[in-house]
Scaffold this active site. Structure first.
Site, mmCIF file in Angstrom:
data_model
loop_
_atom_site.group_PDB
_atom_site.id
_atom_site.type_symbol
_atom_site.label_atom_id
_atom_site.label_comp_id
_atom_site.label_asym_id
_atom_site.label_seq_id
_atom_site.Cartn_x
_atom_site.Cartn_y
_atom_site.Cartn_z
ATOM 1 N N GLU A 34 29.837 43.646 47.663
ATOM 2 C CA GLU A 34 29.886 42.261 47.168
ATOM 3 C C GLU A 34 30.562 41.451 48.257
ATOM 4 O O GLU A 34 31.788 41.477 48.394
ATOM 5 C CB GLU A 34 30.685 42.195 45.859
ATOM 6 C CG GLU A 34 30.039 42.942 44.691
ATOM 7 C CD GLU A 34 28.875 42.170 44.076
ATOM 8 O OE1 GLU A 34 28.780 40.952 44.286
ATOM 9 O OE2 GLU A 34 28.060 42.796 43.366
ATOM 10 N N CYS A 49 34.429 33.143 46.429
ATOM 11 C CA CYS A 49 33.271 33.622 47.211
ATOM 12 C C CYS A 49 32.020 32.808 46.917
ATOM 13 O O CYS A 49 31.171 32.642 47.777
ATOM 14 C CB CYS A 49 33.028 35.092 46.916
ATOM 15 S SG CYS A 49 32.776 35.432 45.174
HETATM 16 P P1 NAD Z 1 38.483 41.597 53.383
HETATM 17 O O1 NAD Z 1 37.154 42.116 53.765
HETATM 18 O O2 NAD Z 1 39.423 41.224 54.457
HETATM 19 O O3 NAD Z 1 39.270 42.678 52.488
HETATM 20 C C1 NAD Z 1 38.705 43.304 51.375
HETATM 21 C C2 NAD Z 1 39.299 44.676 51.186
HETATM 22 O O4 NAD Z 1 39.031 45.468 52.335
HETATM 23 C C3 NAD Z 1 40.810 44.688 51.002
HETATM 24 O O5 NAD Z 1 41.105 45.554 49.945
HETATM 25 C C4 NAD Z 1 41.342 45.171 52.318
HETATM 26 O O6 NAD Z 1 42.512 45.947 52.176
HETATM 27 C C5 NAD Z 1 40.214 46.033 52.854
HETATM 28 N N1 NAD Z 1 40.134 45.998 54.314
HETATM 29 C C6 NAD Z 1 40.397 44.941 55.132
HETATM 30 N N2 NAD Z 1 40.167 45.277 56.413
HETATM 31 C C7 NAD Z 1 39.757 46.558 56.420
HETATM 32 C C8 NAD Z 1 39.360 47.472 57.435
HETATM 33 N N3 NAD Z 1 39.373 47.134 58.724
HETATM 34 N N4 NAD Z 1 38.993 48.725 57.063
HETATM 35 C C9 NAD Z 1 38.984 49.090 55.762
HETATM 36 N N5 NAD Z 1 39.353 48.255 54.761
HETATM 37 C C10 NAD Z 1 39.735 47.024 55.072
HETATM 38 O O7 NAD Z 1 38.201 40.399 52.376
HETATM 39 P P2 NAD Z 1 39.227 39.439 51.663
HETATM 40 O O8 NAD Z 1 39.900 38.594 52.674
HETATM 41 O O9 NAD Z 1 40.074 40.211 50.715
HETATM 42 O O10 NAD Z 1 38.241 38.541 50.778
HETATM 43 C C11 NAD Z 1 37.548 37.472 51.321
HETATM 44 C C12 NAD Z 1 36.082 37.802 51.510
HETATM 45 O O11 NAD Z 1 35.578 38.447 50.382
HETATM 46 C C13 NAD Z 1 35.256 36.540 51.663
HETATM 47 O O12 NAD Z 1 34.258 36.761 52.624
HETATM 48 C C14 NAD Z 1 34.619 36.367 50.293
HETATM 49 O O13 NAD Z 1 33.428 35.648 50.280
HETATM 50 C C15 NAD Z 1 34.407 37.780 49.897
HETATM 51 N N6 NAD Z 1 34.348 37.898 48.451
HETATM 52 C C16 NAD Z 1 33.177 38.251 47.880
HETATM 53 C C17 NAD Z 1 33.089 38.315 46.502
HETATM 54 C C18 NAD Z 1 31.819 38.701 45.811
HETATM 55 O O14 NAD Z 1 31.891 38.951 44.614
HETATM 56 N N7 NAD Z 1 30.695 38.765 46.476
HETATM 57 C C19 NAD Z 1 34.218 38.032 45.729
HETATM 58 C C20 NAD Z 1 35.389 37.679 46.363
HETATM 59 C C21 NAD Z 1 35.462 37.609 47.726
#
Ligand code: NAD
Length: 458
Positions: free
Chosen positions: A212, A246
């Site tokens: 997602e 998002c």
């Molecule tokens: P992110 O990708 O930075 O982090 C998401 C998760 O991944 C966290 O739990 C984090 O600990 C983990 N993570 C981060 N870097 C990592 C790595 N290098 N290796 C492994 N795991 C890692 O995202 P965010 O900042 O938490 O959220 C923002 C993004 O999420 C935006 O792009 C937003 O659009 C998207 N989002 C999508 C939805 C949806 O339902 N489609 C909902 C909310 C947010």
């Protein structure tokens, strides 16, 4: 949790899954009820934690997080017997006298990785679907809102056997360690960049994934829209959660002929919906790095309204930018904050071309009264999900599978779609032995071939 113990917790859950306890629908309903009661009982803690993390009010926490979870749990508990039933399908004469059916079965040990922006909803909603489908779950919430992550850990620890459902807190290092383990399903919510990392790690074990992700979701305002209501809904959807949603409209494409009217109306709405100043209904930017990333997008001469910032309180005033082009920094990545770039178009084809020049978005919003434009947009723009004359609210209808397409995601969930996401559909043909015509067996003869030809003539 120590890195070495991740292997242990996965193996603990795998052993529990092997007991087949989770396959019992009453067990699943009971666990969902436990989660419901635990969340209800801990509402004050959940409110306090999220307010301390990024100033999310009780109103917003209830309406955009907790109430959705309660609804998901109730719907799953009611529909579980229907969703989990064995489905009979027709068999066809070729296999007479067999019967055929599909058995929904849980996948096994699931990993749910959450994002920070709706920390409770994005963590527990997939968990609810995974439990309803009969899996065990390890939840890794986002580490950025530290208090909400701690509150979730506390609640889960107090109410669930870790062999069935547990929380692992941590950041990049812990998540990467978790991703080295073998899961039967990984459900990830977050950025496209990290989505690729998750996808690669899952490929090592051929683990199915749901991703997602995010993207730049457009809103298209046509000449024929009801401007007042449209702008009201657009402003609400954009600045809710301070734009950290998002499915928030990321940028707006406005018909050139109504640009000025649109800008004036948007400014009025921001003020009348009390987004315009620092108050308890307006969230903070989650952390300093996001605050800095966002402020770099602001071009002073393009600010039509807003632009005030306060690094100490991580406040960015709702900001409208005008005369924006596709080359501006604000159009190079998902904004995920309270900045609304306004671009204009003269023909609907031009608007469609602009949207289609970017990766497929998670959402798309169209404001129009014209049914031909509606038809054209729905045909010519591919997006995860969206709404007409509305923003964001499609997420609240659990009959609409929620997810992205292309760079905005793989797979979907909510309602029955969530159950399906965590389920394998096992196809079975069930044949008695009282009839066993020799026609398909070797040795083949011209007569058998004639008969087979007749049976298999499609
Ligand atoms: P992110 O990708 O930075 O982090 C998401 C998760 O991944 C966290 O739990 C984090 O600990 C983990 N993570 C981060 N870097 C990592 C790595 N290098 N290796 C492994 N795991 C890692 O995202 P965010 O900042 O938490 O959220 C923002 C993004 O999420 C935006 O792009 C937003 O659009 C998207 N989002 C999508 C939805 C949806 O339902 N489609 C909902 C909310 C947010």
């Amino acid at each position: 949790m120590k890195i070495g113990s991740m292997k242990k917790i996965v193996s603990l859950q795998r052993n529990f899954f092997k007991t087949h306890n989770t396959k019992d629908l009453h067990f699943r309903r009971k666990q969902l009820k436990t989660l419901y009661s635990a969340l209800k009982k801990n509402e004050p803690l959940l409110h306090e934690a999220i307010y301390k993390d990024f100033k999310k009010s009780e109103f917003d926490n209830y309406t955009t997080e907790l109430s959705l979870l309660y609804k998901d749990i109730k719907e799953a508990r009611i529909n579980i017997f229907q969703w989990a039933r064995k489905q009979k399908v027709s068999t066809g004469i070729l296999n007479f006298p067999a019967s055929s059916y599909i058995i929904p079965e849980p996948l096994g040990v699931c990993l749910v990785i959450g994002a920070w922006n709706y920390p409770y909803q994005l963590s527990f909603a997939p968990v609810i679907a995974a439990i309803a489908a009969g899996n065990t779950v390890i939840l890794k919430p986002s580490e950025l809102p530290t208090r909400t992550a701690a509150a979730m850990t506390k609640i889960v620890k107090e109410n669930f056997d870790p062999a069935f459902f547990t929380v692992v807190e941590g950041g990049v290092e812990e998540t990467q360690e978790l991703l080295k383990q073998k899961f039967d399903k990984i459900f990830f919510t977050g950025s496209t960049k990290v989505g690729k990392i998750v996808y690669k790690a899952a490929a090592e074990n051929l683990t199915p994934v749901t991703l997602e992700l995010g993207g730049k979701s457009p809103a298209i305002i046509t000449e024929s829209c009801d401007l007042k209501v449209s702008v009201k809904r657009l402003v609400w959807g954009k600045f809710l959660n301070s734009g950290q949603t998002c499915i928030a409209p990321d940028y707006v494409l406005v018909h050139k002929s109504i640009e000025q009217k649109f800008l004036e109306q948007a400014k009025k709405e921001i003020i009348s919906q009390h987004f315009a100043f620092e108050n308890d209904n307006y969230l903070q930017i989650i952390n300093n790095s996001n605050f800095e990333r966002l402020t770099k997008m602001l071009i002073p001469e393009k600010i039509y309204y807003g632009g005030e910032t306060n690094a100490e309180t991580r406040y960015i005033q709702p900001t409208i930018m005008q005369n924006v082009t596709m080359d501006d920094a604000v159009m190079q990545e998902e904004i995920f904050g309270p900045i609304l770039p306004v671009l204009t178009y003269e023909t609907i084809d031009e608007a469609i071309a602009k949207v289609n020049s970017l990766p497929k978005p998670l959402s798309c919003y169209l404001f129009t009264k014209s049914s031909s434009i509606k038809k054209k947009i729905l045909k010519e723009i591919s997006f995860g999900g969206g709404a007409i004359n509305e923003t964001v609210m499609h997420i609240s209808n659990s009959n609409l599978p929620f997810g992205g397409v292309g760079h905005s995601g793989i797979g979907n969930y909510h309602g029955e779609a969530g159950f399906k996401t965590f389920t394998h559909y096992k196809s079975v043909m069930d044949k008695p032995t009282w009839l066993d015509p020799s026609i398909r067996y070797y040795p083949h003869t011209p007569f058998r071939f004639k008969l087979m030809y007749w049976f298999m003539k499609f």
